[in-house]
Design a protein around this motif. Sequence first.
Motif, PDB file in Angstrom:
ATOM      1  N   PHE A 284      59.502   8.039  54.500  1.00  0.00           N
ATOM      2  CA  PHE A 284      58.831   9.336  54.532  1.00  0.00           C
ATOM      3  C   PHE A 284      57.344   9.151  54.839  1.00  0.00           C
ATOM      4  CE2 PHE A 284      62.514   9.650  51.864  1.00  0.00           C
ATOM      5  CZ  PHE A 284      63.027  10.917  52.050  1.00  0.00           C
ATOM      6  N   GLN A 285      56.858   9.957  55.770  1.00  0.00           N
ATOM      7  CA  GLN A 285      55.439  10.048  56.092  1.00  0.00           C
ATOM      8  C   GLN A 285      55.038  11.517  55.999  1.00  0.00           C
ATOM      9  OE1 GLN A 285      55.348   6.335  59.259  1.00  0.00           O
ATOM     10  NE2 GLN A 285      55.302   8.378  60.086  1.00  0.00           N
ATOM     11  N   GLU A 286      53.719  11.798  56.111  1.00  0.00           N
ATOM     12  CA  GLU A 286      53.292  13.190  56.032  1.00  0.00           C
ATOM     13  C   GLU A 286      53.896  14.027  57.154  1.00  0.00           C
ATOM     14  OE1 GLU A 286      51.218  10.673  55.803  1.00  0.00           O
ATOM     15  OE2 GLU A 286      49.791  10.950  54.136  1.00  0.00           O
ATOM     16  N   ASP A 287      54.099  13.407  58.318  1.00  0.00           N
ATOM     17  CA  ASP A 287      54.521  14.182  59.487  1.00  0.00           C
ATOM     18  C   ASP A 287      55.999  14.053  59.824  1.00  0.00           C
ATOM     19  OD1 ASP A 287      54.261  11.509  60.111  1.00  0.00           O
ATOM     20  OD2 ASP A 287      53.589  11.877  62.163  1.00  0.00           O
ATOM     21  N   CYS A 288      56.697  13.077  59.211  1.00  0.00           N
ATOM     22  CA  CYS A 288      58.103  12.919  59.570  1.00  0.00           C
ATOM     23  C   CYS A 288      58.887  12.140  58.519  1.00  0.00           C
ATOM     24  CB  CYS A 288      58.248  12.243  60.936  1.00  0.00           C
ATOM     25  SG  CYS A 288      57.832  10.483  60.943  1.00  0.00           S
ATOM     26  N   TYR A 289      60.192  12.184  58.677  1.00  0.00           N
ATOM     27  CA  TYR A 289      61.132  11.479  57.804  1.00  0.00           C
ATOM     28  C   TYR A 289      62.146  10.773  58.690  1.00  0.00           C
ATOM     29  CZ  TYR A 289      65.726  11.436  55.463  1.00  0.00           C
ATOM     30  OH  TYR A 289      66.972  11.098  55.019  1.00  0.00           O
TER      31      TYR A 289
ATOM     32  N   CYS B 290      51.682   3.817  49.003  1.00  0.00           N
ATOM     33  CA  CYS B 290      53.116   3.853  49.295  1.00  0.00           C
ATOM     34  C   CYS B 290      53.913   3.414  48.073  1.00  0.00           C
ATOM     35  CB  CYS B 290      53.422   2.942  50.473  1.00  0.00           C
ATOM     36  SG  CYS B 290      55.177   2.898  50.922  1.00  0.00           S
TER      37      CYS B 290
ATOM     38  N   ARG C 224      61.061  15.981  61.812  1.00  0.00           N
ATOM     39  CA  ARG C 224      59.618  16.111  61.968  1.00  0.00           C
ATOM     40  C   ARG C 224      59.164  17.540  61.665  1.00  0.00           C
ATOM     41  NH1 ARG C 224      55.984  12.899  64.190  1.00  0.00           N
ATOM     42  NH2 ARG C 224      57.552  11.576  65.210  1.00  0.00           N
ATOM     43  N   LYS C 225      58.053  17.645  60.970  1.00  0.00           N
ATOM     44  CA  LYS C 225      57.488  18.948  60.631  1.00  0.00           C
ATOM     45  C   LYS C 225      56.637  19.449  61.792  1.00  0.00           C
ATOM     46  CE  LYS C 225      54.539  21.287  57.262  1.00  0.00           C
ATOM     47  NZ  LYS C 225      53.655  21.100  56.070  1.00  0.00           N
TER      48      LYS C 225
ATOM     49  N   ARG D 160      54.800   6.548  53.257  1.00  0.00           N
ATOM     50  CA  ARG D 160      54.290   6.913  51.927  1.00  0.00           C
ATOM     51  C   ARG D 160      55.349   6.726  50.851  1.00  0.00           C
ATOM     52  NH1 ARG D 160      49.669   9.763  51.752  1.00  0.00           N
ATOM     53  NH2 ARG D 160      49.767   9.015  49.588  1.00  0.00           N
TER      54      ARG D 160
ATOM     55  N   HIS E 192      52.484   5.082  58.842  1.00  0.00           N
ATOM     56  CA  HIS E 192      51.931   4.961  57.492  1.00  0.00           C
ATOM     57  C   HIS E 192      52.958   5.468  56.464  1.00  0.00           C
ATOM     58  CE1 HIS E 192      50.942   8.822  59.294  1.00  0.00           C
ATOM     59  NE2 HIS E 192      50.937   9.360  58.093  1.00  0.00           N
TER      60      HIS E 192
END
Length: 326
Positions: A227-232, A207, A246-247, A140, A138
């Motif tokens: 970029f996503q909430e959990d990773c780049y 997005c 990744r966070k 963003r 997903h």
Amino acid sequence: MKHALRVGVVGVGHVGSLHAQVYAKLRGARLVAVCDVDRARSREVAKRLGCQALTDATELIGLVDAASIAVPTSLHHAVGKTLLDAGIHVLIEKPITTTLAQADELLALAARRQALVQVGHIERFNAAIQTAKAHLTHPRFIEAHRLSPYPHRGTDVSVVLDVMIHDLDLVLALVKCQPVQIDALGVAILSTSEDIANARLVFPTGCVANLTASRVSDERIRRIRLFQEDCYLSIDYQHQSVELARKIGRTIRRKTLAVRRRPPLDEELTAFLKAVRTGTTPLNSPGQAGVSGEEAREALALALKIEQAMRSSEFGVRNKKQKKQG
């Protein structure tokens, strides 16, 4: 294996000659002829690859089952119409055409003649994109840069249709919808249409994509960041490399993903011939069976909206006046 498909290439400049070279070595394909209005160029490529040299696309009728069309964009419609009307399957270099009406005519003709249309959005076959797909769910925010020195080819259309459209196709494939807001600027520097452009796209999913394309840069860059909430993810098309951050908890862990590098054009033409041989249509998923004419039409529609936004802006109008005065 069934009999080899007879293939040809129309337009053997830089891109078309690469198509011909790949066809000449692919299993299951027999390069029958190359065609170019430049008779000397056609003969040179044909002699090197051991096939016939032609100067008119109509001469391919009856000789080939499928063909790549790598002529200037302004001629895609005319050449595509000639071959499709004869029932020849075609892979048209991007963009599919210069107008939606032309694209619709080719797609309708292909349906009537039961011929396949695929379009050369080659980044779908980039191994780096294939590797990154497993981590994309997903997006963003998307940022893409596609920069290169002046090519002295493909300048019959703007940098949006010539260059940015690669990233537009990928963004549409990932986000799976058209944007609801478009802001764009472009400048004509060395040609009569925009040579550098920037577009900001806002999608109904939330997005946002920021894309820059230039054919007047000092260096060659082909890069997209997602970029996503959990990773780049940072993807380098040119070097087929992917970096993932990744966070995890309060820390950011980075690593370089393993990419099995391979020539994207080989993958694209192999998929095209497989689709022709099996009679299958391209899947709506990057790199599995080529980019359909319908998907290419969606990318063209977005590119044309970006052109309209560029030319309707105050800066675009001012730039147009300056070009006329010059």
